[in-house]
Design a protein around this motif. Sequence first.
Motif, short mmCIF file in Angstrom:
data_model
loop_
_atom_site.label_atom_id
_atom_site.label_comp_id
_atom_site.label_asym_id
_atom_site.label_seq_id
_atom_site.Cartn_x
_atom_site.Cartn_y
_atom_site.Cartn_z
N VAL A 184 3.95 2.35 2.59
CA VAL A 184 4.99 3.34 2.32
C VAL A 184 4.29 4.68 2.13
O VAL A 184 3.35 4.78 1.34
N ILE A 185 4.75 5.68 2.87
CA ILE A 185 4.10 6.99 2.85
C ILE A 185 5.00 7.98 2.10
O ILE A 185 6.18 8.13 2.42
N PHE A 186 4.43 8.64 1.11
CA PHE A 186 5.16 9.63 0.32
C PHE A 186 4.68 11.03 0.72
O PHE A 186 3.50 11.35 0.58
N GLU A 187 5.61 11.85 1.19
CA GLU A 187 5.28 13.19 1.66
C GLU A 187 6.07 14.23 0.85
O GLU A 187 7.29 14.15 0.76
N ARG A 188 5.35 15.19 0.28
CA ARG A 188 6.00 16.18 -0.58
C ARG A 188 6.92 17.13 0.18
O ARG A 188 7.89 17.65 -0.37
N ASN A 189 6.61 17.41 1.45
CA ASN A 189 7.43 18.32 2.25
C ASN A 189 8.60 17.57 2.90
O ASN A 189 8.67 16.33 2.86
N GLU A 190 9.48 18.33 3.53
CA GLU A 190 10.61 17.72 4.22
C GLU A 190 10.33 17.57 5.72
O GLU A 190 11.24 17.26 6.49
N VAL A 238 0.84 -1.19 0.00
CA VAL A 238 0.00 0.00 0.00
C VAL A 238 0.88 1.24 0.00
O VAL A 238 1.83 1.34 0.79
N ALA A 239 0.57 2.18 -0.87
CA ALA A 239 1.23 3.49 -0.88
C ALA A 239 0.23 4.54 -0.41
O ALA A 239 -0.93 4.52 -0.81
N ILE A 240 0.69 5.43 0.42
CA ILE A 240 -0.12 6.56 0.86
C ILE A 240 0.56 7.83 0.39
O ILE A 240 1.73 8.07 0.70
N ILE A 241 -0.15 8.63 -0.38
CA ILE A 241 0.38 9.91 -0.85
C ILE A 241 -0.08 11.00 0.10
O ILE A 241 -1.23 11.40 0.10
N GLY A 242 0.84 11.44 0.96
CA GLY A 242 0.52 12.49 1.91
C GLY A 242 0.61 12.01 3.35
O GLY A 242 -0.12 11.10 3.75
N GLN A 256 7.46 3.43 6.89
CA GLN A 256 8.42 4.31 6.25
C GLN A 256 7.74 5.54 5.66
O GLN A 256 6.71 5.45 5.01
N ILE A 257 8.35 6.70 5.90
CA ILE A 257 7.89 7.95 5.28
C ILE A 257 9.03 8.47 4.40
O ILE A 257 10.15 8.69 4.88
N VAL A 303 -3.44 5.22 -1.72
CA VAL A 303 -4.35 6.11 -1.00
C VAL A 303 -3.91 7.55 -1.26
O VAL A 303 -2.79 7.94 -0.90
N VAL A 304 -4.76 8.32 -1.92
CA VAL A 304 -4.48 9.74 -2.15
C VAL A 304 -4.97 10.52 -0.94
O VAL A 304 -6.17 10.61 -0.70
#
Length: 371
Positions: free
Chosen positions: A32-38, A8-12, A121-122, A141-142
Motif C-alpha cells: 500500500v503506497i501513501f502519497e502526500r500529494n493528490e 508492506v507500506a511505502i510512504i511516498g 493501491q496508492i 519503506v520511507v
Amino acid sequence: MRVLYVKVAIIGAGTSGLSCAIELERNGIYPVIFERNEFIGEYHPHVSALLGLITRPASDPVKYLDKVLGIKLKPLSQFRKVIHYSPNNQAAVTGPLGHFLIRGKEENSVKNQLRSQVKSQIIFNSFVQPEDLENEFDYIVVADGHWSVPARYGIWQEVMRTWVMGGIFEGDFEEDTLQMWLDNELTKGVYIYSAPYSKNKGVIAHVVQSIGQEELNGYWHRFLQSRDILKKYDMLETWKLPHRAGSVTTNRVGKIYFAGVAGGGIEPFLGFGQFNAVVSGVMIARSIARGIDVNLLLKDIHKKSRELSALRPMLNAADNKDFDRMMTIMKAPGLRSLVYRTNIDVIKMLSTGLRLAASEKKIASQIKGGK
C-alpha cells in the motif's frame, strides 16, 4: 505468480517508492503506497540528467536499470555533448555521455512512467509517519524524498545543504547538449546547468550551497545578468526548492526501511539522486522479499557515495582561477577520452588518490612533529 502475504507500506509515490513497489510486485507482494500529494510527479517541471560518469561502472545507466534491475524508463533524449563554463574559460566534451529525463506531472515524466508499471493501491492526500503504520504493517519503506524521518531516527548525517532555483525558458537550445557553469561567486562550490526540453524550450537550474532562502534571488539574478540569459531567452516561470545531500548509518531500523533521499541516496558531489533512488527502492524490495541484509545489497552505492564525498571538499575549496585552470586541463584530448569516453571509474581513482595524498600528508606531519 505466488502472492506472499506480507504487509508492506511505502510512504511516498516517488522514484524510489514506485521502484520498490515494482520489485515487490515482481516478488508477489502488493504494498500500500501513501502519497502526500493528490498527483504523481512534481510541482515544478524540469529536465534532469543521468550522467554515465557518475554512475560508473554502469556507464549507460538507463540500460543498467532495465537489464539489471528490471526498471524500464524511456529518456527524453540522449545527450552527446557537455559544455563546461568557468568565468574566463570553457571546455566541451562529446560522445554518448548520458540521458535527459522529464521531471514534473507529464505522462512521460520519470515518476509517471514508473506509476504505469505499478498495480498496487496508492492512497493520495495521505500524510503519514512510520509510527502511524507500525501496528498494521510488517514492513514500512520511507521513500518520501525528505531527510526529516531519518534525522528523527538518528541515522542521518548531512553532507551538503543547498537551495535550487530554476526556470523554464523559450529560445534556441541544442537538444543533445548539457551546459554547466562553475563560478564560485555564483554557486559557492556547486553549479548551474541548462538542459533542453526541445530545440526551443529548456530548463536552467541554479544550485547554491550554504545560503538562506532569502539570499537565493540575488544569486539567481546575478547569474542571469552576468551571462545575458534574458537577452537570449524568454523566461516563462521560476521555482525554488531546498535540497540536501547526506548519508545514513543504516538503511533499516527494525521494520522500517529508508530509500531514496531518506536513505542517503543523493550523492554529495554534484547532487544527483535519480539513479540511486531506483537502486535503493529495488534493493529494499529484494531485502523484504528474500530476507537479505539491505545494507549488504546497498553497499556499492554507499561506497560510491563515500568516494564522491572525498571530492566535495575540492569543489568547496576551489576558487574561480581553479575553475579556469580546470577548463584548460579538460581540453587535453587524452584526459577527455579517459574521463568521458571509457568505462574507467574515474571517481574511484580520484577518491583513492585523495585518500593516499591525505594519508601521506598526515604521516609527514607526524614525522615533522616528532623531530
